[in-house]
Design an enzyme around this catalytic site. Structure first.
Site, PDB file in Angstrom:
ATOM      1  N   THR A  89       1.976   4.533   3.655  1.00 44.37           N
ATOM      2  CA  THR A  89       1.805   4.755   2.221  1.00 44.37           C
ATOM      3  C   THR A  89       2.859   5.735   1.725  1.00 44.37           C
ATOM      4  OG1 THR A  89       0.226   5.372   0.471  1.00 44.37           O
ATOM      5  CG2 THR A  89       0.167   6.677   2.476  1.00 44.37           C
ATOM      6  N   PRO A 115       3.631   8.820  -0.726  1.00 44.61           N
ATOM      7  CA  PRO A 115       2.967   9.862  -1.520  1.00 44.61           C
ATOM      8  C   PRO A 115       3.359   9.769  -2.992  1.00 44.61           C
ATOM      9  CG  PRO A 115       3.883  10.794   0.488  1.00 44.61           C
ATOM     10  CD  PRO A 115       4.414   9.391   0.374  1.00 44.61           C
ATOM     11  N   ASP A 161      10.443   5.871  -0.745  1.00 45.21           N
ATOM     12  CA  ASP A 161      10.812   4.736  -1.587  1.00 45.21           C
ATOM     13  C   ASP A 161      12.289   4.792  -1.970  1.00 45.21           C
ATOM     14  OD1 ASP A 161      11.064   3.054  -4.090  1.00 45.21           O
ATOM     15  OD2 ASP A 161       8.929   2.762  -3.670  1.00 45.21           O
ATOM     16  N   HIS A 217      12.826  -0.908   6.163  1.00 41.72           N
ATOM     17  CA  HIS A 217      12.841  -2.235   5.540  1.00 41.72           C
ATOM     18  C   HIS A 217      14.307  -2.624   5.336  1.00 41.72           C
ATOM     19  CE1 HIS A 217       8.604  -1.650   4.660  1.00 41.72           C
ATOM     20  NE2 HIS A 217       8.535  -2.845   4.114  1.00 41.72           N
ATOM     21  N   GLU A 228      15.805  -7.788   3.533  1.00 38.19           N
ATOM     22  CA  GLU A 228      14.686  -8.588   3.016  1.00 38.19           C
ATOM     23  C   GLU A 228      15.176  -9.686   2.077  1.00 38.19           C
ATOM     24  OE1 GLU A 228      10.860  -6.590   1.891  1.00 38.19           O
ATOM     25  OE2 GLU A 228      12.133  -4.802   2.015  1.00 38.19           O
ATOM     26  N   ASP A 236       0.684  -7.087   3.562  1.00 40.43           N
ATOM     27  CA  ASP A 236      -0.233  -6.831   2.439  1.00 40.43           C
ATOM     28  C   ASP A 236      -1.423  -7.780   2.506  1.00 40.43           C
ATOM     29  OD1 ASP A 236       1.470  -4.846   1.059  1.00 40.43           O
ATOM     30  OD2 ASP A 236       2.805  -6.545   0.729  1.00 40.43           O
TER      31      ASP A 236
END
EC number: 3.5.4.-
Length: 388
Positions: free
Chosen positions: A146, A148, A186, A245, A248, A327
């Protein structure tokens, strides 16, 4: 002598170019062969979902790539809404939450979910219920991730602390599953914010072993290289696992080479790594394990069907591949059991091969690689394919 030196350098450059062209040609040949076989298989044996998944349900499984916000089931969302009815009314007036029919629908769900997860109690419920559901699906080791967030009700530090407390509580409430936290940085985050979060992780590590890694996530179209130094620091100074990641989407391959040369512990998705000769070479050279989410890739249309997944491409080349959900809450039919079932029938995997994938996954888990806890009992369950 100088002329000889120049001549040797030219020869080396020519050899490197020749090797690069040779690799590109081989990759293209392999790709065509794989696509031909996949097309043939699709024609004679399309993917059919069977109702009986008992064998896969009863298998002890490992999950290394699951996002908290995307893993919330409708039941969990309902519990969160019921915990704060006033807030629920505000959200329902602003958003319309429906079961998604495609990836656009999936992305439409996230503003609702992020709005729901703005209070500490909502985070607690989300983590507890998600861990509970993974345990009920006979997942014996889970790394949940996750990012923050700062809200009207929480600072970044508050968010992390609530997560830590929730994971600590889950250890006692759900002893059949080992659970750990990966903190997401992120791609859209300002460098200062991401650095602040990494500092908070360092402080938290003095109190708990819940946090085992950090990851780069977010919009795959954005270049994430400005955060690269933080991942170097996370490994060197904090002893954290690194998962990124990468690749993609074909529209952004700009940061792939830099992050591959960082030699992360694992790669999230990596859908298009094999389409570029050099990134294919680096992935193969370093044998960087891939967290592959079959349903997510098909649903997002980054792969056309299950058989065209890069799962088998890398597996044939000895690169570790792991079966993950991504997900499960918003993508239909993407529980861990369903993902194992789809992988097994798509790639004709035996029980022994699935056990082998689980063994590799646990060996590449951050709790194992960084000696966070004793996983002897978890290995016993996986090796013997038993739950008790």
């Amino acid at each position: 002598m100088p002329n000889n030196s120049k001549h040797k350098k030219k020869q080396q450059r020519r050899q490197q170019e020749a090797q690069k062209k040779s690799r590109a040609k081989q990759i293209e040949t392999d790709k065509k062969n794989d696509e031909f076989l996949d097309t043939e298989l699709d024609e004679v044996s399309p993917l059919v979902i069977d109702d009986d998944m008992t064998e896969f349900k009863n298998m002890p499984k490992v999950e290394l790539h699951a996002h908290l916000s995307g893993s919330l089931s409708p039941e969990t969302i309902k519990l969160i809404m019921e915990s704060d009815e006033t807030r629920a009314e505000e959200i329902m007036k602003k958003y319309k939450l429906e079961k998604p029919e495609n990836m656009t629908g999936v992305f439409d769900c996230f503003p609702v979910i992020h709005a729901i997860l703005r209070k500490p109690e909502a985070i607690r419920i989300a983590i507890r219920q998600t861990i509970k559901e993974f345990e009920e699906d006979n997942c014996v080791y889970l790394e949940l991730r996750t990012s923050p967030k700062e809200t009207d009700f929480m600072t970044y530090e508050d968010y992390l602390q609530v997560c830590i407390e929730s994971f600590e509580a889950a250890k006692h409430e759900f002893p059949r599953i080992k659970t750990f936290l990966i903190v997401s940085l992120d791609r859209r985050m300002p460098f200062e914010t991401a650095a602040h979060i990494l500092g908070l992780i360092g402080e938290a590590q003095q109190r708990t072993n819940v946090i085992v890694g950090v990851e780069l996530s977010g919009d795959p179209h954005l270049d994430g290289r400005r955060l690269l130094k933080l991942f170097v620091a996370a490994r060197r100074f904090h002893g954290l696992g690194i998962t990124i990641h990468l690749a993609e989407v074909l529209q952004n391959m700009a940061d792939v080479e830099d992050y591959l040369n960082l030699r992360p512990d694992r790669i999230g998705h990596g859908t298009f790594l094999h389409t570029d000769p050099y990134t294919e070479y680096l992935t193969n050279k370093y044998k960087i394990p891939l967290e592959i989410c079959l349903s997510s890739n098909v649903y997002s249309k980054t792969t056309t069907n299950y058989r065209n997944s890069h799962f088998n491409y890398w597996r044939k080349r000895g690169v570790p591949v792991f079966i993950c959900t991504d997900d499960k809450g918003v993508i239909p039919g993407a529980t861990l059991t369903e993902e194992y079932y789809k992988a097994a029938i798509t790639f004709d995997l035996s029980t022994e091969e699935l056990i082998g994938i689980n063994q590799d996954a646990l060996l590449n888990s951050f709790a194992y690689k960084y000696n966070v806890t004793d996983l002897t009992e978890t290995f016993r369950k996986i090796n013997n394919n038993v739950l008790d």
